[in-house]
Design an enzyme around this catalytic site. Structure first.
Site, mmCIF file in Angstrom:
data_model
loop_
_atom_site.group_PDB
_atom_site.id
_atom_site.type_symbol
_atom_site.label_atom_id
_atom_site.label_comp_id
_atom_site.label_asym_id
_atom_site.label_seq_id
_atom_site.Cartn_x
_atom_site.Cartn_y
_atom_site.Cartn_z
ATOM 1 C CD1 TRP A 148 49.683 35.867 37.889
ATOM 2 C CD2 TRP A 148 50.626 37.046 39.540
ATOM 3 N NE1 TRP A 148 50.578 35.047 38.546
ATOM 4 C CE2 TRP A 148 51.168 35.740 39.556
ATOM 5 C CE3 TRP A 148 51.063 37.965 40.501
ATOM 6 C CZ2 TRP A 148 52.127 35.344 40.487
ATOM 7 C CZ3 TRP A 148 52.017 37.550 41.422
ATOM 8 C CH2 TRP A 148 52.546 36.259 41.417
ATOM 9 C CG ASP A 149 42.978 36.262 38.837
ATOM 10 O OD1 ASP A 149 42.847 35.273 38.088
ATOM 11 O OD2 ASP A 149 42.293 36.425 39.863
#
Ligand SMILES: Nc1ncnc2c1ncn2[C@@H]1O[C@H](COP(=O)(O)OP(=O)(O)O)[C@@H](O)[C@H]1O
Ligand SMILES: [Mg+2]
Length: 301
Positions: free
Chosen positions: A194-195
Protein backbone atom coordinates in the site's frame (compact mmCIF):
# COMPACT_ATOMS: atom_id res chain seq x y z
CA UNK A 1 16.49 12.10 23.73
CA UNK A 2 15.78 14.67 20.98
CA UNK A 3 12.70 13.55 18.99
CA UNK A 4 13.23 14.53 15.30
CA UNK A 5 11.50 17.80 14.38
CA UNK A 6 9.62 16.35 11.37
CA UNK A 7 7.96 13.75 13.59
CA UNK A 8 7.02 16.36 16.19
CA UNK A 9 5.61 18.63 13.46
CA UNK A 10 3.47 15.91 11.87
CA UNK A 11 1.99 15.04 15.26
CA UNK A 12 1.34 18.54 16.55
CA UNK A 13 0.20 20.37 13.39
CA UNK A 14 -3.50 19.59 14.00
CA UNK A 15 -3.26 20.17 17.74
CA UNK A 16 -4.85 16.89 18.76
CA UNK A 17 -4.19 15.72 22.32
CA UNK A 18 -3.45 11.98 21.77
CA UNK A 19 -0.75 12.82 19.19
CA UNK A 20 0.88 15.38 21.51
CA UNK A 21 0.80 12.95 24.42
CA UNK A 22 2.36 10.20 22.33
CA UNK A 23 5.24 12.52 21.33
CA UNK A 24 5.72 13.65 24.92
CA UNK A 25 5.80 10.04 26.12
CA UNK A 26 8.35 8.80 23.57
CA UNK A 27 11.52 9.08 25.73
CA UNK A 28 9.89 7.07 28.53
CA UNK A 29 8.50 4.53 26.05
CA UNK A 30 11.93 4.01 24.46
CA UNK A 31 13.45 3.53 27.94
CA UNK A 32 10.74 1.05 28.94
CA UNK A 33 11.11 -1.11 25.82
CA UNK A 34 14.92 -0.93 25.88
CA UNK A 35 14.74 -2.24 29.43
CA UNK A 36 12.25 -5.00 28.65
CA UNK A 37 13.96 -6.21 25.45
CA UNK A 38 17.52 -5.60 26.81
CA UNK A 39 18.49 -3.10 24.11
CA UNK A 40 21.22 -0.47 24.07
CA UNK A 41 21.15 2.65 21.86
CA UNK A 42 23.49 2.49 18.88
CA UNK A 43 23.39 5.45 16.51
CA UNK A 44 21.39 8.47 15.35
CA UNK A 45 17.61 8.54 15.70
CA UNK A 46 15.66 8.45 12.44
CA UNK A 47 12.04 9.13 11.58
CA UNK A 48 9.50 9.68 8.87
CA UNK A 49 6.14 11.37 9.44
CA UNK A 50 4.69 8.42 11.36
CA UNK A 51 7.44 6.58 13.18
CA UNK A 52 10.44 7.08 15.45
CA UNK A 53 13.27 4.68 14.59
CA UNK A 54 15.97 4.06 17.20
CA UNK A 55 19.05 2.06 16.16
CA UNK A 56 19.91 -0.43 18.92
CA UNK A 57 21.98 -3.49 19.79
CA UNK A 58 20.07 -6.45 21.17
CA UNK A 59 21.12 -8.55 24.18
CA UNK A 60 23.57 -10.52 22.00
CA UNK A 61 25.06 -7.35 20.51
CA UNK A 62 23.23 -7.82 17.18
CA UNK A 63 22.19 -4.69 15.24
CA UNK A 64 18.46 -3.93 15.18
CA UNK A 65 16.12 -0.92 15.28
CA UNK A 66 13.30 -0.13 17.65
CA UNK A 67 10.42 1.40 15.68
CA UNK A 68 7.59 3.23 17.46
CA UNK A 69 4.36 4.41 15.90
CA UNK A 70 1.10 5.53 17.53
CA UNK A 71 -0.80 2.35 18.48
CA UNK A 72 -3.73 2.29 16.06
CA UNK A 73 -5.43 -0.27 13.81
CA UNK A 74 -2.91 0.46 10.98
CA UNK A 75 0.02 -0.10 13.35
CA UNK A 76 -1.33 -3.51 14.39
CA UNK A 77 -1.97 -4.42 10.73
CA UNK A 78 1.63 -3.53 9.86
CA UNK A 79 2.92 -5.89 12.56
CA UNK A 80 0.58 -8.66 11.43
CA UNK A 81 1.72 -8.23 7.81
CA UNK A 82 5.42 -8.21 8.75
CA UNK A 83 4.90 -11.40 10.75
CA UNK A 84 3.19 -13.09 7.78
CA UNK A 85 5.86 -12.01 5.25
CA UNK A 86 8.63 -13.50 7.43
CA UNK A 87 11.25 -11.27 5.82
CA UNK A 88 10.50 -12.27 2.21
CA UNK A 89 11.19 -9.04 0.29
CA UNK A 90 10.72 -6.96 3.43
CA UNK A 91 12.41 -6.14 6.74
CA UNK A 92 12.25 -8.95 9.30
CA UNK A 93 10.19 -8.48 12.48
CA UNK A 94 12.20 -9.67 15.51
CA UNK A 95 9.75 -8.80 18.29
CA UNK A 96 6.60 -6.71 18.70
CA UNK A 97 4.27 -5.12 21.21
CA UNK A 98 1.16 -4.06 19.25
CA UNK A 99 -0.43 -2.43 22.31
CA UNK A 100 2.52 -0.04 22.50
CA UNK A 101 2.89 0.38 18.71
CA UNK A 102 6.41 -1.05 19.03
CA UNK A 103 8.42 -3.24 16.68
CA UNK A 104 11.94 -4.57 16.98
CA UNK A 105 13.17 -4.85 13.40
CA UNK A 106 16.18 -6.17 11.56
CA UNK A 107 18.65 -3.27 10.98
CA UNK A 108 18.98 -2.06 7.40
CA UNK A 109 20.95 0.91 6.04
CA UNK A 110 18.76 3.81 7.17
CA UNK A 111 20.87 6.27 5.14
CA UNK A 112 20.58 4.45 1.78
CA UNK A 113 17.17 4.03 0.19
CA UNK A 114 16.29 3.02 -3.35
CA UNK A 115 15.82 6.77 -4.05
CA UNK A 116 19.64 6.95 -4.26
CA UNK A 117 19.58 4.89 -7.48
CA UNK A 118 19.83 7.13 -10.56
CA UNK A 119 18.71 4.52 -13.12
CA UNK A 120 14.90 4.71 -13.10
CA UNK A 121 14.36 1.44 -14.97
CA UNK A 122 16.55 -0.40 -12.49
CA UNK A 123 14.78 1.13 -9.51
CA UNK A 124 11.40 0.25 -11.03
CA UNK A 125 12.58 -3.32 -11.66
CA UNK A 126 13.62 -3.62 -8.01
CA UNK A 127 10.26 -2.25 -6.84
CA UNK A 128 8.49 -4.75 -9.13
CA UNK A 129 10.55 -7.65 -7.78
CA UNK A 130 9.70 -6.70 -4.20
CA UNK A 131 6.01 -6.24 -5.00
CA UNK A 132 5.88 -9.67 -6.67
CA UNK A 133 7.27 -11.32 -3.56
CA UNK A 134 5.01 -9.40 -1.18
CA UNK A 135 1.95 -10.23 -3.27
CA UNK A 136 2.81 -13.94 -3.25
CA UNK A 137 2.36 -14.32 0.50
CA UNK A 138 -0.86 -15.75 2.01
CA UNK A 139 -2.89 -13.01 3.70
CA UNK A 140 -3.70 -13.21 7.44
CA UNK A 141 -7.41 -12.88 8.29
CA UNK A 142 -6.98 -9.79 10.49
CA UNK A 143 -5.82 -7.42 7.71
CA UNK A 144 -8.09 -4.76 6.19
CA UNK A 145 -9.70 -5.73 2.86
CA UNK A 146 -9.80 -3.70 -0.36
CA UNK A 147 -13.46 -4.71 -0.95
CA UNK A 148 -14.43 -2.91 2.24
CA UNK A 149 -12.11 0.04 1.57
CA UNK A 150 -13.68 0.39 -1.91
CA UNK A 151 -17.21 0.42 -0.47
CA UNK A 152 -16.23 3.14 2.00
CA UNK A 153 -14.56 5.18 -0.74
CA UNK A 154 -17.60 5.02 -3.02
CA UNK A 155 -19.84 6.08 -0.12
CA UNK A 156 -17.68 9.21 0.36
CA UNK A 157 -17.74 10.29 -3.29
CA UNK A 158 -20.99 12.35 -3.26
CA UNK A 159 -19.82 14.53 -0.35
CA UNK A 160 -16.39 14.95 -1.95
CA UNK A 161 -17.97 16.01 -5.27
CA UNK A 162 -19.96 18.64 -3.39
CA UNK A 163 -16.70 20.00 -1.90
CA UNK A 164 -15.05 20.58 -5.32
CA UNK A 165 -16.08 23.89 -6.98
CA UNK A 166 -14.30 23.26 -10.32
CA UNK A 167 -16.49 21.22 -12.73
CA UNK A 168 -13.35 19.71 -14.34
CA UNK A 169 -12.28 18.38 -10.92
CA UNK A 170 -15.76 16.96 -10.33
CA UNK A 171 -15.65 15.23 -13.73
CA UNK A 172 -12.29 13.67 -12.89
CA UNK A 173 -13.35 12.44 -9.49
CA UNK A 174 -16.54 10.95 -10.97
CA UNK A 175 -14.45 9.32 -13.69
CA UNK A 176 -12.09 7.73 -11.16
CA UNK A 177 -15.07 6.58 -9.06
CA UNK A 178 -16.58 4.96 -12.19
CA UNK A 179 -13.31 3.07 -12.73
CA UNK A 180 -13.50 1.79 -9.15
CA UNK A 181 -17.18 0.84 -9.47
CA UNK A 182 -16.31 -1.32 -12.43
CA UNK A 183 -13.63 -3.24 -10.48
CA UNK A 184 -15.03 -3.26 -6.94
CA UNK A 185 -16.86 -6.57 -7.43
CA UNK A 186 -13.51 -8.37 -7.79
CA UNK A 187 -11.34 -6.77 -5.09
CA UNK A 188 -8.64 -9.48 -5.06
CA UNK A 189 -6.99 -11.52 -2.32
CA UNK A 190 -3.25 -10.68 -2.43
CA UNK A 191 -1.32 -9.10 0.44
CA UNK A 192 -0.48 -5.51 -0.63
CA UNK A 193 2.11 -3.11 0.82
CA UNK A 194 0.00 0.00 0.00
CA UNK A 195 2.96 2.44 0.26
CA UNK A 196 5.90 0.95 -1.66
CA UNK A 197 7.84 3.93 -3.05
CA UNK A 198 11.64 4.26 -3.30
CA UNK A 199 12.04 5.84 0.17
CA UNK A 200 10.43 2.77 1.70
CA UNK A 201 13.06 0.41 0.28
CA UNK A 202 16.40 0.29 2.14
CA UNK A 203 19.74 -1.29 1.35
CA UNK A 204 20.52 -4.36 3.44
CA UNK A 205 23.06 -7.11 3.90
CA UNK A 206 20.75 -10.16 3.97
CA UNK A 207 19.50 -8.93 0.57
CA UNK A 208 20.56 -5.87 -1.47
CA UNK A 209 17.15 -4.15 -1.10
CA UNK A 210 14.28 -4.74 1.32
CA UNK A 211 10.95 -2.98 1.85
CA UNK A 212 10.04 -1.22 5.10
CA UNK A 213 6.98 0.65 6.38
CA UNK A 214 4.09 -1.49 5.02
CA UNK A 215 0.42 -0.63 5.44
CA UNK A 216 -0.86 -4.09 4.63
CA UNK A 217 -4.15 -4.47 2.82
CA UNK A 218 -5.65 -7.53 1.12
CA UNK A 219 -6.63 -6.86 -2.48
CA UNK A 220 -5.74 -6.66 -6.17
CA UNK A 221 -2.04 -6.04 -7.03
CA UNK A 222 -3.14 -3.25 -9.41
CA UNK A 223 -4.06 -1.17 -6.34
CA UNK A 224 -0.40 -1.37 -5.21
CA UNK A 225 1.24 0.38 -8.20
CA UNK A 226 0.63 4.06 -7.48
CA UNK A 227 3.46 4.69 -4.96
CA UNK A 228 5.97 3.20 -7.43
CA UNK A 229 4.52 5.26 -10.32
CA UNK A 230 4.66 8.45 -8.23
CA UNK A 231 8.06 7.78 -6.61
CA UNK A 232 10.42 10.79 -6.62
CA UNK A 233 7.77 13.02 -8.19
CA UNK A 234 9.54 16.33 -7.42
CA UNK A 235 12.46 15.34 -9.63
CA UNK A 236 10.16 14.22 -12.45
CA UNK A 237 8.18 17.46 -12.31
CA UNK A 238 11.40 19.52 -12.34
CA UNK A 239 12.59 17.64 -15.43
CA UNK A 240 9.13 17.73 -17.10
CA UNK A 241 9.30 13.96 -17.33
CA UNK A 242 6.11 12.94 -15.54
CA UNK A 243 4.19 11.58 -18.54
CA UNK A 244 7.04 9.63 -20.12
CA UNK A 245 8.37 8.20 -16.85
CA UNK A 246 4.99 7.23 -15.42
CA UNK A 247 4.08 5.46 -18.65
CA UNK A 248 7.43 3.66 -18.78
CA UNK A 249 7.10 2.58 -15.13
CA UNK A 250 3.52 1.40 -15.72
CA UNK A 251 4.69 -0.74 -18.66
CA UNK A 252 7.58 -2.24 -16.66
CA UNK A 253 5.49 -2.91 -13.53
CA UNK A 254 2.52 -4.48 -15.31
CA UNK A 255 4.83 -6.65 -17.39
CA UNK A 256 6.95 -7.83 -14.45
CA UNK A 257 3.88 -8.51 -12.30
CA UNK A 258 1.96 -10.06 -15.24
CA UNK A 259 -1.03 -7.77 -14.67
CA UNK A 260 -3.88 -7.05 -17.05
CA UNK A 261 -3.12 -3.47 -18.19
CA UNK A 262 -6.71 -2.21 -18.27
CA UNK A 263 -7.47 -3.51 -14.82
CA UNK A 264 -4.15 -2.19 -13.46
CA UNK A 265 -4.91 1.26 -14.94
CA UNK A 266 -8.42 1.13 -13.40
CA UNK A 267 -7.09 0.20 -9.96
CA UNK A 268 -4.52 3.00 -10.22
CA UNK A 269 -7.35 5.49 -10.88
CA UNK A 270 -9.07 4.02 -7.81
CA UNK A 271 -5.89 4.71 -5.81
CA UNK A 272 -5.85 8.30 -7.12
CA UNK A 273 -9.48 8.56 -6.01
CA UNK A 274 -8.41 7.45 -2.54
CA UNK A 275 -5.72 10.15 -2.39
CA UNK A 276 -8.22 12.78 -3.57
CA UNK A 277 -10.78 11.70 -0.94
CA UNK A 278 -8.10 11.93 1.78
CA UNK A 279 -7.18 15.42 0.51
CA UNK A 280 -10.82 16.55 0.63
CA UNK A 281 -11.10 15.11 4.14
CA UNK A 282 -8.08 17.29 5.05
CA UNK A 283 -9.90 20.37 3.76
CA UNK A 284 -8.55 20.62 0.17
CA UNK A 285 -11.08 21.91 -2.37
CA UNK A 286 -9.33 20.92 -5.61
CA UNK A 287 -7.77 17.81 -7.10
CA UNK A 288 -3.95 17.81 -6.81
CA UNK A 289 -2.48 18.63 -10.27
CA UNK A 290 0.24 16.00 -9.70
CA UNK A 291 -2.45 13.33 -9.37
CA UNK A 292 -4.14 14.57 -12.53
CA UNK A 293 -0.85 14.44 -14.45
CA UNK A 294 -0.33 10.86 -13.30
CA UNK A 295 -3.85 9.84 -14.34
CA UNK A 296 -3.32 11.36 -17.77
CA UNK A 297 -0.13 9.37 -18.25
CA UNK A 298 -1.94 6.03 -17.81
CA UNK A 299 -3.06 4.05 -20.86
CA UNK A 300 -6.77 4.34 -21.58
CA UNK A 301 -8.71 1.22 -22.54
N1 LIG B 1 14.88 -1.47 9.65
C1 LIG B 1 15.47 -0.28 9.57
N2 LIG B 1 16.82 -0.16 9.62
C2 LIG B 1 17.43 1.05 9.53
N3 LIG B 1 16.77 2.20 9.37
C3 LIG B 1 15.42 2.17 9.31
C4 LIG B 1 14.71 0.92 9.40
N4 LIG B 1 13.39 1.18 9.30
C5 LIG B 1 13.30 2.53 9.14
N5 LIG B 1 14.51 3.13 9.15
C6 LIG B 1 14.80 4.58 8.98
O1 LIG B 1 13.75 5.33 9.58
C7 LIG B 1 13.04 6.11 8.60
C8 LIG B 1 11.56 6.12 8.90
O2 LIG B 1 11.06 4.78 8.93
P1 LIG B 1 9.63 4.38 8.33
O3 LIG B 1 9.34 3.02 8.82
O4 LIG B 1 9.62 4.59 6.86
O5 LIG B 1 8.69 5.42 9.07
P2 LIG B 1 7.52 6.40 8.51
O6 LIG B 1 6.28 5.57 8.53
O7 LIG B 1 7.48 7.51 9.49
O8 LIG B 1 7.91 6.83 7.12
C9 LIG B 1 13.39 5.45 7.27
O9 LIG B 1 13.28 6.33 6.20
C10 LIG B 1 14.83 4.99 7.51
O10 LIG B 1 15.75 6.06 7.37
MG1 LIG C 1 8.46 5.66 5.44
Amino acid sequence: MEVPAALVASHTAHGRAPEREWIAGLPALVAELADRWELTRDGELRSGEAALVVPVRDRDGGPAVLRLQMPRAETAAALSGLRAWEGRGIVRLLDADPGRGAALLERLDGARSLASLADDDRATGILAGILARLHAGPAPADLPRLGRVAEDMLAEVPAALAALPDPADRRRLADWAAALTELAGEPGDRMLHWDLHADNVLAGEREPWLAIDPEPLVGDPGFDLWPALDSGRERLVANREVARTVRRRFDLLTEALELDRDRAAGWTLARLLQNALWDVEDGRTSVDPAQIALAEALPRP
